[in-house]
Motif scaffolding. Structure first.
Motif, PDB file in Angstrom:
ATOM      1  N   GLY A  29       0.758  -1.167   0.002  1.00 18.74           N
ATOM      2  CA  GLY A  29       0.111  -0.003   0.008  1.00 18.74           C
ATOM      3  C   GLY A  29       0.776   1.447  -0.162  1.00 18.74           C
ATOM      4  O   GLY A  29       0.317   2.472  -0.220  1.00 18.74           O
ATOM      5  N   ASN A  30       2.126   1.216   0.099  1.00  9.52           N
ATOM      6  CA  ASN A  30       2.907   2.353   0.146  1.00  9.52           C
ATOM      7  C   ASN A  30       3.659   2.656  -1.129  1.00  9.52           C
ATOM      8  O   ASN A  30       4.284   3.572  -1.206  1.00  9.52           O
ATOM      9  CB  ASN A  30       4.077   2.139   1.214  1.00  9.52           C
ATOM     10  N   TYR A  31       3.303   1.762  -1.992  1.00 10.43           N
ATOM     11  CA  TYR A  31       3.971   2.257  -3.440  1.00 10.43           C
ATOM     12  C   TYR A  31       2.859   2.173  -4.555  1.00 10.43           C
ATOM     13  O   TYR A  31       1.979   1.398  -4.753  1.00 10.43           O
ATOM     14  CB  TYR A  31       4.991   0.932  -3.821  1.00 10.43           C
ATOM     15  N   ALA A  32       3.038   3.184  -5.474  1.00 10.96           N
ATOM     16  CA  ALA A  32       2.468   3.091  -6.898  1.00 10.96           C
ATOM     17  C   ALA A  32       3.071   2.121  -7.387  1.00 10.96           C
ATOM     18  O   ALA A  32       4.099   1.401  -7.468  1.00 10.96           O
ATOM     19  CB  ALA A  32       2.755   4.188  -7.599  1.00 10.96           C
ATOM     20  N   MET A  33       2.197   1.319  -8.737  1.00 15.05           N
ATOM     21  CA  MET A  33       2.707   0.115  -9.203  1.00 15.05           C
ATOM     22  C   MET A  33       2.352   0.189 -10.619  1.00 15.05           C
ATOM     23  O   MET A  33       1.779   1.284 -10.956  1.00 15.05           O
ATOM     24  CB  MET A  33       1.857  -1.251  -8.665  1.00 15.05           C
ATOM     25  N   GLY A  34       3.204  -0.329 -11.476  1.00 10.23           N
ATOM     26  CA  GLY A  34       3.052  -0.105 -13.064  1.00 10.23           C
ATOM     27  C   GLY A  34       3.168  -1.495 -13.841  1.00 10.23           C
ATOM     28  O   GLY A  34       3.763  -2.313 -13.172  1.00 10.23           O
ATOM     29  N   TRP A  35       2.674  -1.306 -14.884  1.00  7.13           N
ATOM     30  CA  TRP A  35       2.752  -2.591 -15.970  1.00  7.13           C
ATOM     31  C   TRP A  35       3.546  -2.080 -17.105  1.00  7.13           C
ATOM     32  O   TRP A  35       3.533  -0.890 -17.769  1.00  7.13           O
ATOM     33  CB  TRP A  35       1.435  -3.038 -16.342  1.00  7.13           C
ATOM     34  N   PHE A  36       4.424  -2.791 -17.639  1.00  9.34           N
ATOM     35  CA  PHE A  36       5.319  -2.598 -18.915  1.00  9.34           C
ATOM     36  C   PHE A  36       5.381  -3.832 -19.826  1.00  9.34           C
ATOM     37  O   PHE A  36       4.926  -4.884 -19.238  1.00  9.34           O
ATOM     38  CB  PHE A  36       6.927  -2.134 -18.365  1.00  9.34           C
ATOM     39  N   ARG A  37       5.786  -3.342 -21.137  1.00  7.79           N
ATOM     40  CA  ARG A  37       5.923  -4.903 -21.732  1.00  7.79           C
ATOM     41  C   ARG A  37       6.995  -4.544 -22.692  1.00  7.79           C
ATOM     42  O   ARG A  37       7.553  -3.435 -22.890  1.00  7.79           O
ATOM     43  CB  ARG A  37       4.582  -4.764 -22.700  1.00  7.79           C
ATOM     44  N   ILE A  50      -0.566   3.113 -11.555  1.00  5.33           N
ATOM     45  CA  ILE A  50      -1.597   3.194 -10.727  1.00  5.33           C
ATOM     46  C   ILE A  50      -0.980   3.820  -9.267  1.00  5.33           C
ATOM     47  O   ILE A  50       0.044   3.315  -8.921  1.00  5.33           O
ATOM     48  CB  ILE A  50      -2.658   1.998 -10.604  1.00  5.33           C
ATOM     49  N   ASN A  51      -1.713   4.829  -8.613  1.00  2.85           N
ATOM     50  CA  ASN A  51      -1.145   5.310  -7.383  1.00  2.85           C
ATOM     51  C   ASN A  51      -1.605   4.465  -6.236  1.00  2.85           C
ATOM     52  O   ASN A  51      -2.093   3.532  -6.527  1.00  2.85           O
ATOM     53  CB  ASN A  51      -1.370   6.932  -7.258  1.00  2.85           C
ATOM     54  N   LEU A  52      -1.038   4.936  -5.125  1.00  2.00           N
ATOM     55  CA  LEU A  52      -1.360   4.051  -3.726  1.00  2.00           C
ATOM     56  C   LEU A  52      -2.807   3.866  -3.614  1.00  2.00           C
ATOM     57  O   LEU A  52      -3.005   2.566  -3.355  1.00  2.00           O
ATOM     58  CB  LEU A  52      -0.816   4.849  -2.576  1.00  2.00           C
ATOM     59  N   CYS A  95       5.280  -6.399 -14.179  1.00  2.74           N
ATOM     60  CA  CYS A  95       4.551  -5.738 -13.239  1.00  2.74           C
ATOM     61  C   CYS A  95       5.832  -5.103 -12.687  1.00  2.74           C
ATOM     62  O   CYS A  95       6.887  -5.902 -12.418  1.00  2.74           O
ATOM     63  CB  CYS A  95       3.706  -6.093 -12.365  1.00  2.74           C
ATOM     64  N   ALA A  96       5.663  -3.858 -11.883  1.00  2.00           N
ATOM     65  CA  ALA A  96       6.859  -3.295 -11.022  1.00  2.00           C
ATOM     66  C   ALA A  96       6.502  -2.433 -10.081  1.00  2.00           C
ATOM     67  O   ALA A  96       5.527  -1.933 -10.162  1.00  2.00           O
ATOM     68  CB  ALA A  96       8.105  -2.633 -12.252  1.00  2.00           C
TER      69      ALA A  96
END
Length: 117
Positions: A29-37, A50-52, A95-96
């Motif tokens: 819950g403390n981190y934004a997350m992302g998807w890459f390809r 997406i933010n927290l 994801c990262a």
């Protein structure tokens, strides 16, 4: 820290897939997350973030209106809902965790998405 993407597969043009990213080893819950390809022969590219809280979502122009990123902080997971898939979406998806303004880390193993025409 571990991130594991799953849910990829072979789908026809116009089809849909939902990717999942299970995480562990950090306070999700403390981190934004992302998807890459990353497509064969190409550099890795940003897909969505997406933010927290989940209220702010950003997308690459190439997927806007077709992909939706979401997160479940209780499940420590982030998702990528992909609709209206096209052959250009074929890639390994990762994801990262966002660790800086534009920096991501802890990529983990990706999941292959193949869109056939």
């Amino acid at each position: 820290v571990q991130l594991q993407a799953s849910g990829g597969g072979l789908v026809q043009v116009g089809g849909s897939l939902r990717l999942s990213c299970a995480t562990s080893g950090f306070v999700f819950g403390n981190y934004a997350m992302g998807w890459f390809r990353q497509a064969p022969g190409k550099e890795r590219e940003f897909v969505a973030s997406i933010n927290l809280s989940g209220f702010r979502r950003d997308y690459a122009d190439s997927v806007k209106g077709r992909f939706t990123i979401s997160r479940d902080n209780a499940e420590k997971a982030v998702y990528l809902h992909m609709n209206s898939l096209i052959p250009e979406d074929t890639a390994v998806y990762f994801c990262a965790r966002r660790i800086g303004l534009r920096d991501y880390a802890n990529w983990g193993q990706g999941t292959q998405v193949t869109v056939s025409s």
